[in-house]
Scaffold this motif. Structure first.
Motif: not given
Length: 299
Positions: A197-211
């Motif tokens: 997972r990313p070290v830093d938080a993100v503003d959003g996620v686009l979940d193309a892998a359906a996680l």
């Protein structure tokens, strides 16, 4: 004409067959296209396996197409025989899809084909491109915001990376370790190997892998999650806005994507081509791991 169908019994690639069917006639507001190439998408495999139901009837396969207009129905304006077009034939359970020698679509579902690529390449754009474009729009993030794209090396994920970068977003790509060079070439600034997972938080996620819920973990409180599979989105937590997107046939949007291709701003990837008669082999190829481009059928 020949068309790829599932005839009442679902299953693996062996369930696919090529049938002789009448050439379809366009109704009012519709256009008939001589199909030159048609993308084979994961949704076609899901239809074949019975995920969407419809057992006991003949179901035609195929959503994407590239080809040339053969005939127009009553009331259609702006289109004429001989024009090169691309289009999306939406719907999982239909008697005839685009994996056929001819297909009939609503005129509003078509766009001029990109002039700088052949029909085989153009055929990979409609479903994956429209899905990615709508998902990026639904993020609703301002330029400079950070977004994690899961499944970034896949077709939808790859388009999403490119379109998110073009929208001014700072993209972190999540994919297999072997795909780092690919996703960085598509524009990702940062890379996360699958399972991390990313070290830093993100503003959003686009979940193309359906996680699903796992993809919410790196999103900041009050961020946004966009999923691509209706009914499969995780429950919202920590004020995260959870959005599900459903692709739609949109000729105007598809035309804008085709223009990006012609300007060299959107990369198309073909993972292999098969003649219509080898549709079952193409379905088998679709299931192989490591495919990094869309399989295309060529009637």
């Amino acid at each position: 004409m020949d068309a790829v169908v599932v005839d009442g019994a679902f299953g693996g690639p062996e369930a696919v067959r090529v049938a002789r069917v009448p050439v379809p006639e366009p109704a009012a507001g519709q256009v008939r296209v001589k199909v030159r190439a048609a993308g084979l998408n994961p949704v076609d495999g899901a239809v074949r396996a019975g995920v969407f139901g419809g057992g006991g009837q003949r179901i035609g396969l195929g959503w994407d197409l590239a080809g040339e207009i053969d005939a127009v129905g009553a009331g259609v304006t702006g289109w004429a025989a001989g024009q090169r077009v691309i289009g999306l034939h939406y719907g999982p359970v239909k008697p005839l899809g685009t994996h056929a020698e001819y297909a009939v679509l609503d005129a509003a579902a078509l766009a001029p084909a990109p002039a700088t690529v052949d029909d085989t390449a153009a055929a990979v754009l409609p479903l994956s491109g429209l899905t990615a474009a709508r998902a990026v729009e639904l993020l609703g993030l301002e330029p400079g915001s950070t977004v994690l794209v899961t499944g970034a090396a896949g077709m939808v994920g790859g388009f999403a990376v490119q379109l998110a970068v073009r929208a001014g977003l700072v993209v972190t790509a999540l994919a297999g370790a072997e795909d780092e060079a690919l996703v960085r070439e598509l524009g990702a600034v940062d890379f996360v190997p699958r399972g991390m997972r990313p070290v830093d938080a993100v503003d959003g996620v686009l979940d193309a892998a359906a996680l699903g819920a796992a993809a919410l973990e790196p999103v900041r409180d009050g961020g946004v999650y966009v999923g691509l599979h209706p009914g499969a989105a995780p429950a919202a937590v920590r004020g995260i806005r959870v959005v599900e997107q459903e692709v739609a046939a949109d000729g105007a949007q598809l035309g804008r994507l085709a223009a990006l291709v012609d300007r060299g701003e959107l990369v198309l990837r073909v993972g292999g081509t098969y003649p219509l008669a080898a549709a079952a082999e193409a379905h088998a190829a679709l299931a192989r791991p490591g495919l990094r481009g869309r399989v295309v059928l060529t009637p």
